[in-house]
Design an enzyme around this catalytic site. Structure first.
Site, PDB file in Angstrom:
ATOM      1  N   GLY A  98      37.555  30.271  44.035  1.00 20.62           N
ATOM      2  CA  GLY A  98      38.856  30.884  43.800  1.00 20.62           C
ATOM      3  C   GLY A  98      38.722  32.092  42.883  1.00 20.62           C
ATOM      4  N   VAL A 149      35.549  28.004  51.355  1.00 20.79           N
ATOM      5  CA  VAL A 149      34.704  26.891  50.909  1.00 20.79           C
ATOM      6  C   VAL A 149      35.043  25.658  51.741  1.00 20.79           C
ATOM      7  CG1 VAL A 149      34.207  25.343  48.993  1.00 20.79           C
ATOM      8  CG2 VAL A 149      34.411  27.804  48.588  1.00 20.79           C
ATOM      9  N   HIS A 152      49.300  59.094  17.856  1.00 25.72           N
ATOM     10  CA  HIS A 152      47.912  59.459  18.144  1.00 25.72           C
ATOM     11  C   HIS A 152      47.040  58.992  16.984  1.00 25.72           C
ATOM     12  CE1 HIS A 152      44.505  61.790  19.579  1.00 25.72           C
ATOM     13  NE2 HIS A 152      44.345  62.239  18.345  1.00 25.72           N
TER      14      HIS A 152
HETATM   15  P1  NAD Z   1      45.707  31.527  42.155  1.00 23.77           P
HETATM   16  O1  NAD Z   1      46.633  31.139  43.223  1.00 23.77           O
HETATM   17  O2  NAD Z   1      45.990  32.732  41.328  1.00 23.77           O
HETATM   18  O3  NAD Z   1      44.225  31.712  42.761  1.00 23.77           O
HETATM   19  C1  NAD Z   1      43.582  30.729  43.533  1.00 23.77           C
HETATM   20  C2  NAD Z   1      42.614  31.412  44.474  1.00 23.77           C
HETATM   21  O4  NAD Z   1      41.844  30.418  45.149  1.00 23.77           O
HETATM   22  C3  NAD Z   1      43.313  32.255  45.540  1.00 23.77           C
HETATM   23  O5  NAD Z   1      42.880  33.594  45.465  1.00 23.77           O
HETATM   24  C4  NAD Z   1      42.903  31.564  46.843  1.00 23.77           C
HETATM   25  O6  NAD Z   1      42.711  32.470  47.900  1.00 23.77           O
HETATM   26  C5  NAD Z   1      41.578  30.884  46.459  1.00 23.77           C
HETATM   27  N1  NAD Z   1      41.216  29.749  47.360  1.00 23.77           N
HETATM   28  C6  NAD Z   1      42.002  28.720  47.729  1.00 23.77           C
HETATM   29  N2  NAD Z   1      41.329  27.905  48.588  1.00 23.77           N
HETATM   30  C7  NAD Z   1      40.087  28.430  48.754  1.00 23.77           C
HETATM   31  C8  NAD Z   1      38.926  28.058  49.520  1.00 23.77           C
HETATM   32  N3  NAD Z   1      38.884  26.961  50.307  1.00 23.77           N
HETATM   33  N4  NAD Z   1      37.818  28.841  49.456  1.00 23.77           N
HETATM   34  C9  NAD Z   1      37.836  29.959  48.685  1.00 23.77           C
HETATM   35  N5  NAD Z   1      38.891  30.346  47.946  1.00 23.77           N
HETATM   36  C10 NAD Z   1      40.011  29.597  47.970  1.00 23.77           C
HETATM   37  O7  NAD Z   1      45.568  30.216  41.230  1.00 23.77           O
HETATM   38  P2  NAD Z   1      44.831  30.033  39.831  1.00 23.77           P
HETATM   39  O8  NAD Z   1      43.945  31.173  39.521  1.00 23.77           O
HETATM   40  O9  NAD Z   1      44.243  28.664  39.893  1.00 23.77           O
HETATM   41  O10 NAD Z   1      46.040  30.057  38.813  1.00 23.77           O
HETATM   42  C11 NAD Z   1      47.094  29.095  38.928  1.00 23.77           C
HETATM   43  C12 NAD Z   1      48.396  29.624  38.358  1.00 23.77           C
HETATM   44  O11 NAD Z   1      48.297  29.740  36.953  1.00 23.77           O
HETATM   45  C13 NAD Z   1      48.746  30.986  38.915  1.00 23.77           C
HETATM   46  O12 NAD Z   1      50.082  30.979  39.322  1.00 23.77           O
HETATM   47  C14 NAD Z   1      48.572  31.913  37.759  1.00 23.77           C
HETATM   48  O13 NAD Z   1      49.541  32.947  37.755  1.00 23.77           O
HETATM   49  C15 NAD Z   1      48.747  31.015  36.540  1.00 23.77           C
HETATM   50  N6  NAD Z   1      47.900  31.509  35.452  1.00 23.77           N
HETATM   51  C16 NAD Z   1      48.257  32.652  34.819  1.00 23.77           C
HETATM   52  C17 NAD Z   1      47.432  33.159  33.821  1.00 23.77           C
HETATM   53  C18 NAD Z   1      47.811  34.414  33.121  1.00 23.77           C
HETATM   54  O14 NAD Z   1      48.921  34.864  33.281  1.00 23.77           O
HETATM   55  N7  NAD Z   1      46.914  35.025  32.347  1.00 23.77           N
HETATM   56  C19 NAD Z   1      46.241  32.551  33.515  1.00 23.77           C
HETATM   57  C20 NAD Z   1      45.908  31.408  34.194  1.00 23.77           C
HETATM   58  C21 NAD Z   1      46.748  30.897  35.170  1.00 23.77           C
END
Ligand code: NAD
Length: 580
Positions: A292, A349, A557
């Site tokens: 991911g 995956v 600045h």
């Molecule tokens: P996400 O949905 O952002 O990303 C998950 C990723 O996993 C996606 O890009 C997806 O395509 C990929 N994926 C899924 N199944 C797959 C597979 N079989 N093979 C390969 N890739 C695959 O989810 P996240 O990163 O786990 O975050 C979860 C939530 O938490 C999100 O909504 C995010 O906004 C939030 N979050 C926000 C922050 C922040 O604002 N800084 C930080 C952490 C989490």
């Protein structure tokens, strides 16, 4: 055996404190880690917990007392273990095999019962729930907050704050490794993961105590236990050995979300972890595969790679951070590659196997070709699912969203039942702590008769890669979908003096203006301080400022904020410090 429960720890280096609340009574059966009392010291408020299981025989302190480290708080009949040993034979042959001493005593002792009433009962003490509690209390409500684990929820205990403390350690390590570039000598620099994790735990605990302190000052009653809906206006919680019925005029469900794992073979192997476990890894893996390339995946990818781990990211979409505009994706992809993060995009995956050498083998497909990668740890970062009991909710006719994964709410954060509200990740609208907090404020205000509604048009989002990324409002992708004609002003950090002094000149500011009105409708920043700088663009978008108004505002600045000024100038005739 009679044992003393002794005050052996206070916040910070405090030596004494005032007893604010005592959770136990004589005759209570308690378990290790149950709450004993709250103590307020000069260093803040904290909950003192038991180290023993057993029956409370006497209580040596009273609410309002000032007590010092080493004071005996209570005496406990702690023969629990001995009793269990005596009964071991019977236990081993019965269905109670492995039952704890707590259960033994619980069988003997009748739980105490308590019934209370309040204006607002909130289930879940994360950034949604605890902020709703504070807001409600400030508006004059009698508030009860129920939390089964720790105050602060995912954000404070397993999300935003712990990851950012690790990210900060990784950044400092990276800077030390680049010392020569800054004319400094730093030799034998190395990583002590145990200390990094300890620092993270200390920060989390201090912030948790801070939340508890504020809630108590606002007279919010905090109940530790799992809240269950029993009626539309009533909840049940078991706190230690007390069964509490809460009659609430209004209820806010703020139960958050949990890390998901792919439903594939090998997902439960020992070396396959989620962000929860990653935050406590006190030994760095040599090689890490992250499944991911979303926000969580890429934040960990940069953090671990800065700490020297060999990082591989396997992402289903054709780009990492695929929801962002292409220019941002291209920039962060190039920087990730420069940092030796290996990216496998457009790859699905399929399974994870265990190798003979205890390595985990991730099997994935790219188009029709099967590919294999092995590593000592695999981190799954494939999204988070609302943490809700759908059967229980449906029993009370609380409507779920169309996909049945979350609680459906209106813009006042009300569910299909007028007096029950839901906020935060449980609603799965936008999974961000600051959205949950805002929803909490909206719910509390509506309950207290101050009508208001949620609007999601201007929600800044901050991503802690290196460099940081932050976005707000309409993106180029959104504008195209909505058919809005836009103009774009960009300014690179390579032309910003402050960024140069930091040695952080990658990235740019992008400002998006509505061509018809001149109003700034969105923006994106990738570069130093992006997550802080986005606040200016959020204010501009929310208040419908024009790019011209930004240009008319003097920016100090030398600051990275000048890049925003220059980005606006690019829209209004041209940047002063950059020529294309
Ligand atoms: P996400 O949905 O952002 O990303 C998950 C990723 O996993 C996606 O890009 C997806 O395509 C990929 N994926 C899924 N199944 C797959 C597979 N079989 N093979 C390969 N890739 C695959 O989810 P996240 O990163 O786990 O975050 C979860 C939530 O938490 C999100 O909504 C995010 O906004 C939030 N979050 C926000 C922050 C922040 O604002 N800084 C930080 C952490 C989490």
């Amino acid at each position: 055996m009679m044992l003393d429960i002794v005050l052996d720890k206070l916040n910070g280096h405090a030596k004494d404190g005032k007893v604010c609340r005592i959770y136990i009574s004589v005759g209570d059966t308690i378990n290790a880690d149950d709450n004993i009392c709250d103590i307020e010291s000069k260093k803040g408020s904290s909950t003192f917990k038991s180290n023993f299981s057993g029956v409370i025989k006497s209580i040596e302190i009273s609410e309002g007392d000032t007590i010092s480290l080493g004071a005996v708080i209570a005496k406990i009949e702690g023969e629990a273990v001995g009793v269990k040993e005596d009964n071991k034979k019977e236990d081993n042959t019965s269905s109670n095999k492995g039952a704890s001493s707590f259960n033994y005593f619980a069988g003997l002792m009748k739980p105490k019962k308590e019934e209370i009433s309040c204006d607002i009962a909130i289930v879940g003490g994360g950034p949604g729930g605890y902020v709703a509690a504070i807001e409600g209390a400030m508006l004059g409500a009698n508030v009860v907050l129920i939390e089964k684990e720790n105050l602060g929820g995912t954000c404070l205990n397993r999300g935003c704050i712990p990851t950012k403390t690790l990210v900060r350690s990784a950044e400092i390590y990276d800077s030390l490794c680049r010392a020569d570039e800054f004319g400094l000598i730093a030799e034998n620099v190395s990583v002590n993961m145990k200390k990094i994790i300890q620092r993270k735990n200390n920060i989390v605990e201090e912030l948790r105590n801070g939340i508890q302190f504020i809630l108590e000052k606002r007279n919010v009653r905090i109940i530790k236990g799992e809240g269950k809906l029993v009626k539309e206006d009533s909840l049940f919680v078991k706190e230690n050995n007390t069964e509490i019925t809460i009659n609430a005029k209004n209820i806010i469900l703020a139960t958050g979300s949990k890390a998901m794992k792919l439903p594939i073979l090998g997902a439960d192997l020992e070396n396959v972890i989620t962000s929860n476990e990653a935050l406590d890894l006190d030994k760095l893996p040599k090689k890490l595969i992250i499944i991911g390339g979303g926000i969580i995946g890429m934040e960990f990818a940069f953090m671990y790679s800065k700490l020297g781990v060999d990082v591989y990211v396997v992402e289903y979409f054709d780009s990492i951070l695929a929801t962002l505009d292409k220019d941002i994706c291209d920039e962060i992809t190039a920087i990730a590659k420069d940092n030796n993060i290996k990216l496998y995009t457009g790859c699905k995956v399929e399974e994870i196997l265990k190798g003979e050498d205890n390595q985990s083998i991730v099997v994935f497909s790219k188009e029709d070709t099967k590919k294999y990668l092995s590593a000592d740890k695999v981190l799954m970062a494939v999204g988070r699912a609302p943490s809700i009991d759908t059967a229980e909710l449906e029993k009370f006719n609380i409507e779920l969203t169309a996909n049945k994964r979350a609680i459906s709410v209106n813009d006042k954060m009300q569910t299909s039942l007028n007096n029950i509200y839901a906020i935060g990740d449980a609603t799965n609208i936008i999974q961000l702590a600051h959205v949950a907090s805002h929803q909490g404020v909206v719910a509390a205000r509506n309950i207290m008769g101050k009508e208001c509604s949620m609007n999601y048009d201007v929600v800044p989002s901050a991503i802690f890669t290196h460099p940081e990324i932050a976005v707000v409002g309409v993106s180029e992708k959104d504008a195209e979908k909505k058919g809005i004609e836009i103009e774009i002003g960009k300014f690179p950090f390579a032309a910003n003096g402050k960024a140069m002094t930091y040695g952080e000149k990658e990235g740019f500011v992008k400002i998006i203006k509505d061509k018809a009105t001149g109003v700034v409708i969105g923006g994106a920043i990738i570069g130093p301080h992006a997550t802080d700088l986005i606040a200016e663009l959020a204010l501009a978008v929310k208040n419908k400022l024009t790019a011209e108004q930004i240009t008319e505002t003097i920016h100090a600045h030398p600051t990275t904020a000048e890049a925003i000024h220059e980005g606006a100038l690019a829209l209004e005739g041209g940047s002063l410090h950059f020529v294309n």
